[in-house]
Design a protein around this motif. Structure first.
Motif, short mmCIF file in Angstrom:
data_model
loop_
_atom_site.label_atom_id
_atom_site.label_comp_id
_atom_site.label_asym_id
_atom_site.label_seq_id
_atom_site.Cartn_x
_atom_site.Cartn_y
_atom_site.Cartn_z
N LEU A 17 0.81 -1.16 -0.10
CA LEU A 17 -0.17 -0.18 0.09
C LEU A 17 0.63 1.29 -0.23
CD1 LEU A 17 -2.63 -0.88 2.57
CD2 LEU A 17 -2.84 -1.16 0.12
N ASN A 18 2.14 1.13 0.31
CA ASN A 18 3.03 2.35 0.48
C ASN A 18 2.54 3.36 1.56
OD1 ASN A 18 5.41 3.44 -0.25
ND2 ASN A 18 4.53 4.69 -1.86
N ALA A 19 2.12 2.81 2.52
CA ALA A 19 1.57 3.37 3.51
C ALA A 19 1.65 3.04 4.94
CB ALA A 19 0.06 3.66 3.20
N PHE A 20 1.65 3.70 6.07
CA PHE A 20 1.44 3.06 7.25
C PHE A 20 0.12 2.61 7.64
CE2 PHE A 20 5.25 5.92 7.85
CZ PHE A 20 6.05 4.96 8.74
N THR A 21 -0.07 1.56 8.27
CA THR A 21 -1.41 0.92 8.40
C THR A 21 -1.71 0.57 9.92
OG1 THR A 21 -0.72 -1.32 7.82
CG2 THR A 21 -1.66 0.10 6.07
N THR A 33 -0.04 7.97 4.23
CA THR A 33 1.33 8.02 3.68
C THR A 33 2.28 8.74 4.14
OG1 THR A 33 0.78 9.64 1.87
CG2 THR A 33 0.10 7.35 1.32
N LYS A 34 3.73 8.48 3.72
CA LYS A 34 4.63 9.44 4.16
C LYS A 34 4.57 10.65 3.74
CE LYS A 34 8.16 5.61 4.38
NZ LYS A 34 9.19 5.01 3.90
N ALA A 35 3.84 10.85 2.28
CA ALA A 35 3.93 12.12 1.75
C ALA A 35 2.77 13.04 2.61
CB ALA A 35 3.29 12.18 0.41
N GLU A 36 1.79 12.39 3.22
CA GLU A 36 0.81 12.87 3.83
C GLU A 36 1.35 13.48 5.29
OE1 GLU A 36 -3.39 10.75 2.31
OE2 GLU A 36 -1.92 9.64 3.76
#
Length: 84
Positions: A17-21, A33-36
């Motif tokens: 997902l390329n995100a923290f969950t 996401t890291k970008a967010e």
């Protein structure tokens, strides 16, 4: 009002997902996401229901690709991960 407040260290990095969950009660995963995180976002949303959580983290840990803080290793989901 958010469903819960969750420390970033309690979330897991998901490469797919390329995100923290973080697990949602509905059976899906809250995601951010890291970008967010770099933008200062603190809300992780579940894509399957209307719930969301507030993510507790230090925004400086996610700033700048060339800085030392971008190379900092965060503890998440019981394992060390590199935060870029």
């Amino acid at each position: 009002m958010s469903y819960d407040d969750v420390e970033i260290e309690d979330m897991e990095w998901n490469d797919e997902l390329n995100a923290f969950t973080y697990p949602c009660p509905c059976g899906d995963l809250f995601q951010i996401t890291k970008a967010e995180l770099q933008l200062g976002e603190e809300i992780a949303r579940c894509p399957s229901c209307s719930l969301y959580i507030t993510v507790i983290y230090n925004q400086e840990d996610f700033m700048g690709k060339g800085s030392d803080s971008s190379k900092k290793i965060e503890q998440a989901g019981g394992r060390a991960i590199a935060v870029a």
